[in-house]
Design a protein around this motif. Structure first.
Motif, PDB file in Angstrom:
ATOM      1  N   GLY A  56     147.090  27.343  52.188  1.00  0.00           N
ATOM      2  CA  GLY A  56     147.913  28.027  51.262  1.00  0.00           C
ATOM      3  C   GLY A  56     148.123  29.247  50.640  1.00  0.00           C
ATOM      4  N   THR A  57     146.519  29.891  51.584  1.00  0.00           N
ATOM      5  CA  THR A  57     146.268  31.402  50.769  1.00  0.00           C
ATOM      6  C   THR A  57     146.216  32.471  52.007  1.00  0.00           C
ATOM      7  OG1 THR A  57     144.469  31.014  50.622  1.00  0.00           O
ATOM      8  CG2 THR A  57     145.221  30.612  48.654  1.00  0.00           C
ATOM      9  N   LEU A  58     147.002  32.626  52.652  1.00  0.00           N
ATOM     10  CA  LEU A  58     147.146  33.496  54.097  1.00  0.00           C
ATOM     11  C   LEU A  58     147.260  34.298  54.051  1.00  0.00           C
ATOM     12  CD1 LEU A  58     145.771  33.742  56.915  1.00  0.00           C
ATOM     13  CD2 LEU A  58     147.342  32.923  57.567  1.00  0.00           C
ATOM     14  N   GLU A  59     148.654  34.547  53.451  1.00  0.00           N
ATOM     15  CA  GLU A  59     148.827  36.014  52.673  1.00  0.00           C
ATOM     16  C   GLU A  59     148.234  36.577  52.109  1.00  0.00           C
ATOM     17  OE1 GLU A  59     151.213  39.141  53.509  1.00  0.00           O
ATOM     18  OE2 GLU A  59     151.410  37.021  54.143  1.00  0.00           O
ATOM     19  N   GLU A  60     147.422  36.410  50.884  1.00  0.00           N
ATOM     20  CA  GLU A  60     147.072  36.623  49.826  1.00  0.00           C
ATOM     21  C   GLU A  60     145.368  37.344  50.356  1.00  0.00           C
ATOM     22  OE1 GLU A  60     145.165  35.918  45.477  1.00  0.00           O
ATOM     23  OE2 GLU A  60     145.785  34.316  46.650  1.00  0.00           O
ATOM     24  N   LEU A  61     145.486  36.452  51.105  1.00  0.00           N
ATOM     25  CA  LEU A  61     144.210  36.716  52.170  1.00  0.00           C
ATOM     26  C   LEU A  61     144.002  38.285  52.539  1.00  0.00           C
ATOM     27  CD1 LEU A  61     140.696  35.921  51.877  1.00  0.00           C
ATOM     28  CD2 LEU A  61     141.571  34.622  54.310  1.00  0.00           C
ATOM     29  N   ILE A  62     145.140  37.905  53.444  1.00  0.00           N
ATOM     30  CA  ILE A  62     145.508  39.526  54.345  1.00  0.00           C
ATOM     31  C   ILE A  62     145.092  40.773  53.372  1.00  0.00           C
ATOM     32  CG2 ILE A  62     147.336  40.681  55.525  1.00  0.00           C
ATOM     33  CD1 ILE A  62     147.831  37.361  56.483  1.00  0.00           C
ATOM     34  N   PRO A 108     148.100  36.893  71.037  1.00  0.00           N
ATOM     35  CA  PRO A 108     147.319  37.652  72.805  1.00  0.00           C
ATOM     36  C   PRO A 108     145.957  36.969  72.200  1.00  0.00           C
ATOM     37  CG  PRO A 108     148.323  39.124  71.319  1.00  0.00           C
ATOM     38  CD  PRO A 108     148.424  37.628  70.608  1.00  0.00           C
ATOM     39  N   LEU A 109     145.572  36.658  73.627  1.00  0.00           N
ATOM     40  CA  LEU A 109     144.100  35.583  73.835  1.00  0.00           C
ATOM     41  C   LEU A 109     142.535  35.797  73.748  1.00  0.00           C
ATOM     42  CD1 LEU A 109     145.221  33.350  76.190  1.00  0.00           C
ATOM     43  CD2 LEU A 109     145.392  32.601  74.164  1.00  0.00           C
ATOM     44  N   TYR A 153     139.647  37.764  64.315  1.00  0.00           N
ATOM     45  CA  TYR A 153     139.862  36.754  64.492  1.00  0.00           C
ATOM     46  C   TYR A 153     140.976  35.243  64.391  1.00  0.00           C
ATOM     47  CZ  TYR A 153     136.868  39.037  68.712  1.00  0.00           C
ATOM     48  OH  TYR A 153     135.898  39.789  69.179  1.00  0.00           O
ATOM     49  N   LEU A 154     141.492  34.524  65.499  1.00  0.00           N
ATOM     50  CA  LEU A 154     142.003  33.620  64.563  1.00  0.00           C
ATOM     51  C   LEU A 154     141.417  32.515  65.326  1.00  0.00           C
ATOM     52  CD1 LEU A 154     145.747  34.672  65.513  1.00  0.00           C
ATOM     53  CD2 LEU A 154     144.429  34.941  63.896  1.00  0.00           C
ATOM     54  N   GLY A 199     149.417  30.278  60.668  1.00  0.00           N
ATOM     55  CA  GLY A 199     149.935  30.358  59.793  1.00  0.00           C
ATOM     56  C   GLY A 199     151.082  31.725  61.092  1.00  0.00           C
ATOM     57  N   SER A 200     152.174  32.074  61.125  1.00  0.00           N
ATOM     58  CA  SER A 200     152.745  33.391  61.537  1.00  0.00           C
ATOM     59  C   SER A 200     152.637  33.617  62.664  1.00  0.00           C
ATOM     60  CB  SER A 200     154.218  33.603  61.146  1.00  0.00           C
ATOM     61  OG  SER A 200     153.114  35.375  60.338  1.00  0.00           O
ATOM     62  N   LEU A 201     152.812  34.817  63.456  1.00  0.00           N
ATOM     63  CA  LEU A 201     153.315  35.903  64.524  1.00  0.00           C
ATOM     64  C   LEU A 201     152.788  36.925  63.735  1.00  0.00           C
ATOM     65  CD1 LEU A 201     153.105  36.000  67.946  1.00  0.00           C
ATOM     66  CD2 LEU A 201     155.257  36.735  67.727  1.00  0.00           C
ATOM     67  N   VAL A 202     153.768  36.696  63.025  1.00  0.00           N
ATOM     68  CA  VAL A 202     153.161  38.324  62.155  1.00  0.00           C
ATOM     69  C   VAL A 202     152.406  38.637  61.773  1.00  0.00           C
ATOM     70  CG1 VAL A 202     154.218  39.812  60.258  1.00  0.00           C
ATOM     71  CG2 VAL A 202     156.005  38.900  61.911  1.00  0.00           C
ATOM     72  N   GLN A 203     151.921  36.750  60.937  1.00  0.00           N
ATOM     73  CA  GLN A 203     150.308  36.981  60.302  1.00  0.00           C
ATOM     74  C   GLN A 203     149.498  37.553  61.103  1.00  0.00           C
ATOM     75  OE1 GLN A 203     151.265  33.211  58.304  1.00  0.00           O
ATOM     76  NE2 GLN A 203     151.161  34.520  56.168  1.00  0.00           N
ATOM     77  N   ALA A 204     150.019  36.366  62.170  1.00  0.00           N
ATOM     78  CA  ALA A 204     148.371  36.268  63.264  1.00  0.00           C
ATOM     79  C   ALA A 204     148.052  37.949  63.649  1.00  0.00           C
ATOM     80  CB  ALA A 204     148.602  35.467  64.457  1.00  0.00           C
ATOM     81  N   GLN A 205     149.415  38.399  64.247  1.00  0.00           N
ATOM     82  CA  GLN A 205     149.165  40.312  64.581  1.00  0.00           C
ATOM     83  C   GLN A 205     148.852  40.668  63.242  1.00  0.00           C
ATOM     84  OE1 GLN A 205     149.923  40.953  67.806  1.00  0.00           O
ATOM     85  NE2 GLN A 205     148.644  42.800  67.252  1.00  0.00           N
ATOM     86  N   ARG A 206     148.918  41.089  62.219  1.00  0.00           N
ATOM     87  CA  ARG A 206     148.444  42.112  60.996  1.00  0.00           C
ATOM     88  C   ARG A 206     146.993  41.575  61.062  1.00  0.00           C
ATOM     89  NH1 ARG A 206     151.297  39.801  56.262  1.00  0.00           N
ATOM     90  NH2 ARG A 206     150.203  40.648  54.690  1.00  0.00           N
ATOM     91  N   LEU A 207     146.547  40.101  61.170  1.00  0.00           N
ATOM     92  CA  LEU A 207     144.721  40.008  61.231  1.00  0.00           C
ATOM     93  C   LEU A 207     144.232  40.326  62.448  1.00  0.00           C
ATOM     94  CD1 LEU A 207     144.855  35.902  59.807  1.00  0.00           C
ATOM     95  CD2 LEU A 207     144.121  38.031  58.515  1.00  0.00           C
ATOM     96  N   MET A 208     144.655  40.580  63.548  1.00  0.00           N
ATOM     97  CA  MET A 208     144.224  40.634  64.677  1.00  0.00           C
ATOM     98  C   MET A 208     143.998  42.583  64.728  1.00  0.00           C
ATOM     99  SD  MET A 208     145.316  38.149  67.579  1.00  0.00           S
ATOM    100  CE  MET A 208     147.183  38.402  67.199  1.00  0.00           C
TER     101      MET A 208
END
Length: 258
Positions: A133-139, A194-195, A171-172, A157-166
């Motif tokens: 429940g904190t992914l956006e805050e963590l990013i 993306p793998l 890594y996811l 999370g979402s694809l947008v959040q995944a891309q921001r992390l990568m």
């Protein structure tokens, strides 16, 4: 079908749930092709048992840290004791933020997280991150620690959040949650990821997949996650296994460990 070496990037093999049959669990893991297991700490009270377990088995690679749900189990000198343990670790974790009911004070969680992120950056270690429940805050917090690397485990999370992390070098970690029939949104996200910055995990003894629903999870069941992911991406399991293993070796620098 035999696949190349698999690595379980997140498994709590030191948990008491494995006390009755841990040698058999490891044997089944090897039979399923799982040759390495990252074992992240979650409670500082259990750091000694994790250290002893990993010292006895060359398959196991420890990570140490304070999970946000176990802040109250920290000794007063935990931040001084942690760097000593990390001399023999492949990562700092499991750490993060948690908004679940009855979680410790959120401000205290943030302070604990930031202290550990700073330590990881000083030591050049990747971090293993928990975000309920904190992914956006963590990013947003991770943006204040440029150069840090790691994995967001049990990513949902979402694809947008995944891309921001990568884009930030993270890594996811994908567990078996997406194998359940109702996980349609997560499945849709995974189809587009993306793998190159994906790793797989069991989070055993928790988070069993669809095939083993209601049972204790264990590293051998990583094969289910691999095969389900290969099916979603419509690529051969062997090809996917090779990519995921390369990713995990790179993230945790396991190829540098003799």
């Amino acid at each position: 079908m035999r696949v190349p070496e698999l690595i379980d990037s997140h498994c709590h093999l030191d948990d008491a749930a494995f006390d009755p049959d841990r040698p058999d669990v490891l044997r089944r893991a090897r039979a399923a092709g799982v040759q390495k297991i990252i074992v992240p700490a979650y409670n500082p009270l259990f750091w000694p048992r994790l250290q002893q377990l990993c010292a006895r088995n060359v398959m196991l690679y420890p990570a140490y840290g304070v999970h946000p749900l176990y802040l109250h189990d920290c000794a007063s000198d935990w931040l001084e004791a942690l760097p000593v343990l990390l001399e023999q670790a492949v990562a700092l974790g499991e750490i993060g933020l948690d908004r679940s009911a009855n979680a410790p004070d959120h401000g205290a969680q943030v302070v604990c997280l930031k202290n550990q992120l700073q330590l990881a950056r000083e030591l050049g270690l990747p971090v293993i991150l928990h975000a309920r429940g904190t992914l956006e805050e963590l990013i947003l917090i991770l943006r204040t620690f440029p150069g840090l690397r790691g994995v967001v485990h049990s990513f949902s999370g979402s694809l947008v959040q995944a891309q921001r992390l990568m884009d930030s070098g993270f890594y996811l970690g994908l567990g078996a949650a997406f194998t359940h029939a109702r996980a349609l949104r997560l499945q849709a996200t995974i189809r587009s990821l993306p793998l190159q910055q994906v790793v797989i995990e069991t989070d055993a003894p928790w988070q069993s997949g669809a095939t083993f629903k209601g049972q204790r999870n264990e590293p051998a069941y990583l094969r289910e996650t691999l095969e389900a992911l290969a099916g979603l991406r419509e690529i051969p399991a062997r090809q996917l296994a090779e990519q995921l293993t390369r990713n995990t070796l790179s993230l945790f620098r396991l190829q540098e460990i003799v």
